[in-house]
Design a protein around this motif. Structure first.
Motif, PDB file in Angstrom:
ATOM      1  N   PHE A   1       0.838  -1.208   0.000  1.00 18.14           N
ATOM      2  CA  PHE A   1       0.000   0.000   0.000  1.00 18.14           C
ATOM      3  C   PHE A   1       0.868   1.252   0.000  1.00 18.14           C
ATOM      4  O   PHE A   1       1.884   1.329   0.710  1.00 18.14           O
ATOM      5  CB  PHE A   1      -0.943  -0.007   1.204  1.00 18.14           C
ATOM      6  CG  PHE A   1      -2.071  -0.986   1.048  1.00 18.14           C
ATOM      7  CD1 PHE A   1      -3.225  -0.621   0.364  1.00 18.14           C
ATOM      8  CD2 PHE A   1      -1.974  -2.284   1.542  1.00 18.14           C
ATOM      9  CE1 PHE A   1      -4.264  -1.529   0.190  1.00 18.14           C
ATOM     10  CE2 PHE A   1      -3.009  -3.198   1.373  1.00 18.14           C
ATOM     11  CZ  PHE A   1      -4.155  -2.823   0.695  1.00 18.14           C
ATOM     12  N   ALA A   2       0.456   2.234  -0.803  1.00 21.42           N
ATOM     13  CA  ALA A   2       1.263   3.431  -1.010  1.00 21.42           C
ATOM     14  C   ALA A   2       1.158   4.393   0.170  1.00 21.42           C
ATOM     15  O   ALA A   2       2.150   5.030   0.555  1.00 21.42           O
ATOM     16  CB  ALA A   2       0.798   4.131  -2.285  1.00 21.42           C
ATOM     17  N   GLU A   3      -0.035   4.543   0.732  1.00 21.31           N
ATOM     18  CA  GLU A   3      -0.239   5.489   1.834  1.00 21.31           C
ATOM     19  C   GLU A   3      -1.078   4.815   2.911  1.00 21.31           C
ATOM     20  O   GLU A   3      -2.083   4.169   2.595  1.00 21.31           O
ATOM     21  CB  GLU A   3      -0.976   6.742   1.340  1.00 21.31           C
ATOM     22  CG  GLU A   3      -0.187   7.541   0.324  1.00 21.31           C
ATOM     23  CD  GLU A   3      -0.936   8.796  -0.120  1.00 21.31           C
ATOM     24  OE1 GLU A   3      -1.701   9.357   0.693  1.00 21.31           O
ATOM     25  OE2 GLU A   3      -0.754   9.182  -1.276  1.00 21.31           O
ATOM     26  N   VAL A   4      -0.668   4.988   4.157  1.00 21.69           N
ATOM     27  CA  VAL A   4      -1.381   4.356   5.275  1.00 21.69           C
ATOM     28  C   VAL A   4      -1.506   5.382   6.399  1.00 21.69           C
ATOM     29  O   VAL A   4      -0.518   6.024   6.771  1.00 21.69           O
ATOM     30  CB  VAL A   4      -0.604   3.126   5.810  1.00 21.69           C
ATOM     31  CG1 VAL A   4      -1.367   2.484   6.974  1.00 21.69           C
ATOM     32  CG2 VAL A   4      -0.349   2.100   4.707  1.00 21.69           C
ATOM     33  N   GLY A   5      -2.699   5.547   6.959  1.00 22.71           N
ATOM     34  CA  GLY A   5      -2.840   6.477   8.079  1.00 22.71           C
ATOM     35  C   GLY A   5      -4.217   6.411   8.702  1.00 22.71           C
ATOM     36  O   GLY A   5      -5.142   5.800   8.164  1.00 22.71           O
TER      37      GLY A   5
END
Ligand SMILES: C[S@@+](CC[C@H](N)C(=O)[O-])C[C@H]1O[C@@H](n2cnc3c(N)ncnc32)[C@H](O)[C@@H]1O
Length: 251
Positions: free
Chosen positions: A232-236
């Motif tokens: 996954f490219a972005e996690v938050g």
């Protein structure tokens, strides 16, 4: 098979029981629907609900995006039976009985296109770290580029003092909202087993395939790391009350 009316009453009772532990559960559902709606690039997104239980979150997503196609996966025949009976009039909700720990669950879903969003609530903490890593890898493969995975769950911090403070915040919230008086998990299950109108379901679900949480579930940073490792490219986090979070991963 229970009547639709009976099943909906049991689903409502399930929702109250779950609120004993997650006082802001409806807000959490609304946040998930916000993200799914924002990330969907079509009016009829394909959405998976992992560990869907009796279908509470699937129904909230369908309430927000009526043209969505929902696939609800769970290993518990009794809870899925309730979902089936409560939602039999919803053609856009497909229910699949499968254990997410068993390899091959994605194939069992028989999907005909890449998935736009994968949602899960209060379910993935029942997986060990290797099982969770495998599920996240499969989710990455199933999602279209730009698709989103939302895991809303109790995701504690590993640092003990911080974890205690997060729990304190959640306890304070429960006390203020007043849901601690709601029926508890064990009482709900005991009542289900005794309910004559659910006799078939209770049998179908005994013994339950998975009983409860793993002893040391992955922590919040574990989830972030495993999602990154899955690709996954972005996690938050997009929403949080104490340890209760909605964690988003964008493919
Ligand atoms: C606390 S319930 C939450 C159900 C639903 N998501 C909700 O919030 O109302 C946890 C659910 O996760 C499901 N679950 C846990 N581990 C699973 C697994 N390995 N495969 C499929 N379902 C699983 C359980 O059967 C149960 O329905």
């Amino acid at each position: 098979m229970p009547t639709t009316t009976d099943a909906r009453q049991w689903l409502e009772r399930w929702d109250r029981q779950q609120e004993r532990y997650i006082p802001d559960r409806e807000e959490r559902f609304a946040v998930i629907a916000d993200v799914v709606e924002a990330a969907a690039e079509r009016p009829n997104p394909l959405v998976l609900d992992l560990g869907a239980g009796p279908g509470s979150l699937s129904l909230r997503v369908l309430g927000r995006i009526p043209a969505a196609q929902l696939v609800a996966v769970d290993a518990d025949a009794a809870l899925l039976g309730l979902a089936r009976a409560a939602c039999h009039d919803r053609r856009s909700l497909r229910i699949v009985e499968h254990d997410l720990r068993a390899p091959g669950w994605p194939a069992a879903l028989e999907l005909c296109r890449p998935v736009d969003a994968i949602v899960s609530t209060t379910a993935l903490h029942w997986l060990t770290e290797p099982e969770l890593a495998a599920v996240y890898r499969e989710c990455f493969r199933l999602l279209r580029p730009g698709g989103v995975l939302l895991n809303s769950d109790y995701l504690a911090e590993p640092a003990p003092a911080l974890a205690r403070l997060q729990q304190r915040v959640l306890d304070g919230r429960v006390a203020r909202v007043g849901t601690a008086a709601h029926e508890d998990w064990a009482t709900w299950w005991a009542a289900l087993a005794e309910a004559p109108e659910l006799a078939d379901l209770a049998t179908a679900g005994r013994p339950r395939p998975i009983d409860h949480d793993v002893p040391e579930p992955p922590t919040h940073p574990d989830h972030v790391r495993l999602l990154g490792a899955a690709g996954f490219a972005e996690v938050g986090t997009v929403w949080q009350v104490g340890p209760e979070r909605v964690l988003v991963a964008i493919r």
